[in-house]
Motif scaffolding. Structure first.
Motif: not given
Length: 272
Positions: A116-120, A126-128, A161-164
């Motif tokens: 999912x992270x790769x898709x986003x 940018x997730x938060x 950034x999303x991985x963190x």
């Protein structure tokens, strides 16, 4: 209130209320969780254009909206009032989730989450805000359910950034139990066979002990937080055993004694 969702007119008075916050109320409807914003929400909500674009991004565990919710104004005209997403049922309290979270289950969930992270990231999202209590649901599988602060971004190294953000959220939800004082106290009492009631200071002390391991044991050696937890389970057998070691090491090291004398004394009484 009359709303339109997925082309159908429905009444929120006929729906089960799942919860609510500064943004709006969440209702159960036909296999979906509908967030209907307040008329005057106390925080900035997801813009309509962004929400509509988010519906085109398909994920499995870091949930995204499926459809928009519309309400009727005084002229009976439709206007944007929220959105719906997948309804997750069978929620297990975070204080009980480690009874069913094995090493193999962590690996399985990691495959889904990082996909999912790769898709986003590939869609420049940018997730938060995934670390907050209530933004994570566990029912045997892991779900992050609040995309209200996600945004489109062109920042360099967006994936990192999303991985963190995801790793910090997993630490918050799986080790800090959503930072819930109630859950952490319940877990602590079960681990130590005590009935200690957490003061605010003692809660912050325990949080600091658990957080220090993120900075010292995870960040310099790992990129994937679930792999980190898999290795903990391999070495210690359970998260409770690992946390007990952290607590005992906190006493043996003497590193907390200067600023936390009362809390160190309280922890020492419980453990010894």
């Amino acid at each position: 209130m009359k709303i339109m969702y997925n082309g159908k007119i429905v009444d929120t008075n006929d729906m089960k209320v799942l919860g609510g916050n500064f943004e709006g109320m969440v209702y159960e409807y036909n296999g979906s969780a509908l967030k209907v914003y307040h008329q005057n929400p106390d925080k900035i909500v997801l813009p309509q254009d962004t929400c509509n674009d988010f519906t085109k991004i398909k994920t499995n565990a870091i949930l995204m909206p499926d459809n928009l919710v519309y309400a009727y104004d005084e002229n009976n005209q439709l206007y944007y009032r929220g959105c719906g997403t997948k309804l997750v049922k069978g929620e297990i309290p975070l204080s009980e989730m480690w009874q069913t979270l094995s090493k193999d289950k962590l690996q399985q969930q990691g495959d889904i989450l990082y996909d999912d992270l790769e898709t986003l990231t590939n869609n420049n999202v940018e997730i938060s805000d995934l670390e907050c209590l209530g933004n994570f649901i566990y029912n045997g599988n892991m779900y992050f359910c609040d995309f209200g602060n996600f945004k489109f971004s062109t920042m360099p190294n967006l994936y990192n950034s999303n991985l963190n953000a995801l790793n910090e959220a997993l630490h918050s939800q799986l080790i800090l139990l959503g930072k819930s004082k109630e859950f952490l106290e319940e877990e602590f009492c079960n681990m130590t066979n005590s009935n200690l009631e957490f003061t605010e200071d003692f809660y912050n002390f325990i949080m600091k002990i658990y957080n220090d391991t993120y900075e010292e044991n995870f960040l310099y050696l790992y990129k994937d937080y679930l792999v980190f937890l898999e290795e903990i389970l391999e070495e210690y057998g359970s998260i409770e055993n690992y946390k007990m070691e952290l607590l005992n090491n906190a006493l043996d090291s003497g590193r907390y004694e200067f600023n936390e004398e009362e809390n160190v004394e309280a922890l020492n009484k419980v453990l010894h």
